[in-house]
Design an enzyme around this catalytic site. Structure first.
Site, short mmCIF file in Angstrom:
data_model
loop_
_atom_site.label_atom_id
_atom_site.label_comp_id
_atom_site.label_asym_id
_atom_site.label_seq_id
_atom_site.Cartn_x
_atom_site.Cartn_y
_atom_site.Cartn_z
N LYS A 54 0.84 -1.20 0.00
CA LYS A 54 0.00 0.00 0.00
C LYS A 54 0.87 1.24 0.00
CE LYS A 54 -3.89 -2.20 2.31
NZ LYS A 54 -4.45 -2.66 3.57
N GLN A 98 -5.06 -1.27 9.57
CA GLN A 98 -4.99 -2.63 9.02
C GLN A 98 -5.64 -3.64 9.97
OE1 GLN A 98 -3.88 -3.38 5.94
NE2 GLN A 98 -4.22 -5.57 6.20
N ASP A 121 -11.47 2.97 3.94
CA ASP A 121 -11.90 1.57 3.90
C ASP A 121 -13.43 1.47 3.80
OD1 ASP A 121 -10.04 -0.54 3.93
OD2 ASP A 121 -9.50 -0.14 6.02
N1 GUN Z 1 -7.24 -6.66 6.13
C1 GUN Z 1 -7.57 -7.41 5.06
N2 GUN Z 1 -8.24 -6.67 4.15
C2 GUN Z 1 -8.33 -5.43 4.65
C3 GUN Z 1 -8.90 -4.22 4.16
O1 GUN Z 1 -9.48 -4.14 3.08
N3 GUN Z 1 -8.77 -3.15 4.98
C4 GUN Z 1 -8.17 -3.22 6.20
N4 GUN Z 1 -8.12 -2.11 6.93
N5 GUN Z 1 -7.63 -4.32 6.67
C5 GUN Z 1 -7.71 -5.42 5.89
#
Ligand code: GUN
Length: 296
Positions: A54, A98, A121
């Site tokens: 990311k 996350q 998100d």
């Molecule tokens: N962990 C796995 N997928 C995601 C996601 O799309 N967003 C976040 N914040 N954590 C994750």
């Protein structure tokens, strides 16, 4: 095999290029640089890989990246304090915590502390409610990526029968809302659904998001249907580790009209949509026009 393969990797590259182009124009025209803050608590290896990826792609799009890595034993009070600090920081337009968080931390409480306007998100309860009532929301990245692939492949989705297998808050439920927003007739199916294969066979659009390797077989697929495979499962086969989806690709591709592969289908769209959401959040925060084609 007869199905068209939907190339999510290539599509994600075009989305990222569109985002980078818009970011360059924002910087040149308005002196604004979109910023994304990613918070990682603990040392989960898969999460570390995602967070690194990311950060790298955020910088490649010309955005500012702020990474906050906290020890696994971080207290809820300290994590909430960091989120509030990021809420107040004008350089930060998007905040991602996350998941999963270590078990002593309340994910709902932490996520609902994020300013909804920075919730890239789309997990904050306000954004869930906005999406559910058809209002302008921040939309979860993976379902948004699936919607973009479907619109690109099919054009209008109006009137189509869609079945979403899986009822998670991250994928299944928001996916169903987005398909409803595009006027599909939507069913959410799950592990307790009776005669799941028959329900799946009604679908013009079949989205599999259950986290079970190769569960959806070719004889669950309506001939000509568009199959979107959200699963990413690591399995051992022939002594090697292999990535497979929730769909049995070989048998499904023999029946479907189009299908996303794993890897190279939905996966790359998630981070592309995270960048798109960060750009959208930045435009909204500055009262500037939003990028076209990058929102629901
Ligand atoms: N962990 C796995 N997928 C995601 C996601 O799309 N967003 C976040 N914040 N954590 C994750």
């Amino acid at each position: 095999m007869s199905a068209t393969i939907i190339d999510g990797k290539a599509f994600a590259e075009t989305v990222r290029a569109q985002v980078a182009d818009h970011v360059a124009r924002l910087k040149a025209g308005h002196g604004v640089t979109p910023g994304l803050a990613v918070v990682l608590v603990g040392e989960d290896p898969a999460s570390q890989v995602y967070v690194r990826s990311k950060g790298k792609q955020t910088l490649e799009a010309g955005m500012a990246s702020f990474e906050h890595k906290l020890p696994a034993e971080t207290s809820e009070a300290d994590l909430v304090a960091l989120v509030k600090q990021l809420n107040a920081d004008p350089k930060v337009h998007g905040i991602l915590v996350q998941l999963p968080l270590p078990p002593h931390l309340d994910s709902d409480l932490v996520i609902n502390t994020i300013d909804p306007a920075k919730d890239v998100d789309g997990f904050h309860i306000s954004n869930v409610g906005l999406l559910g009532t058809g209002q302008k929301a921040m939309v979860p990245c993976t379902p948004l990526g699936c919607l973009m692939l479907l619109r690109d492949h099919l054009g209008s989705l109006s009137g189509k029968t869609a079945v979403v297998v899986g009822r998670s808050n991250i994928v299944g439920k928001p996916m169903a809302q987005l398909l409803l927003g595009d006027s599909c007739t939507v069913t959410i199916a799950h592990s307790r659904t009776q005669d799941l294969p028959a329900v799946c066979r009604t679908a013009d659009i079949l989205v599999a998001a259950v986290g079970r390797p190769e569960m959806v077989k070719g004889d669950w697929v309506k001939p000509g249907a568009t199959v979107i495979d959200v699963g990413i499962n690591r399995i051992e086969r022939d002594g090697k580790t292999k990535l497979v989806g929730d769909v049995d690709f070989v048998s499904a591709a023999a029946v479907a009209g189009a299908i996303t592969p794993v890897p190279g289908g939905v996966g790359p769209m998630t981070i592309a949509c995270l960048l798109a959401n960060t750009l959208t959040a930045c435009c909204r925060a500055n009262g500037l026009p939003e990028p076209e084609g990058l929102t629901a």
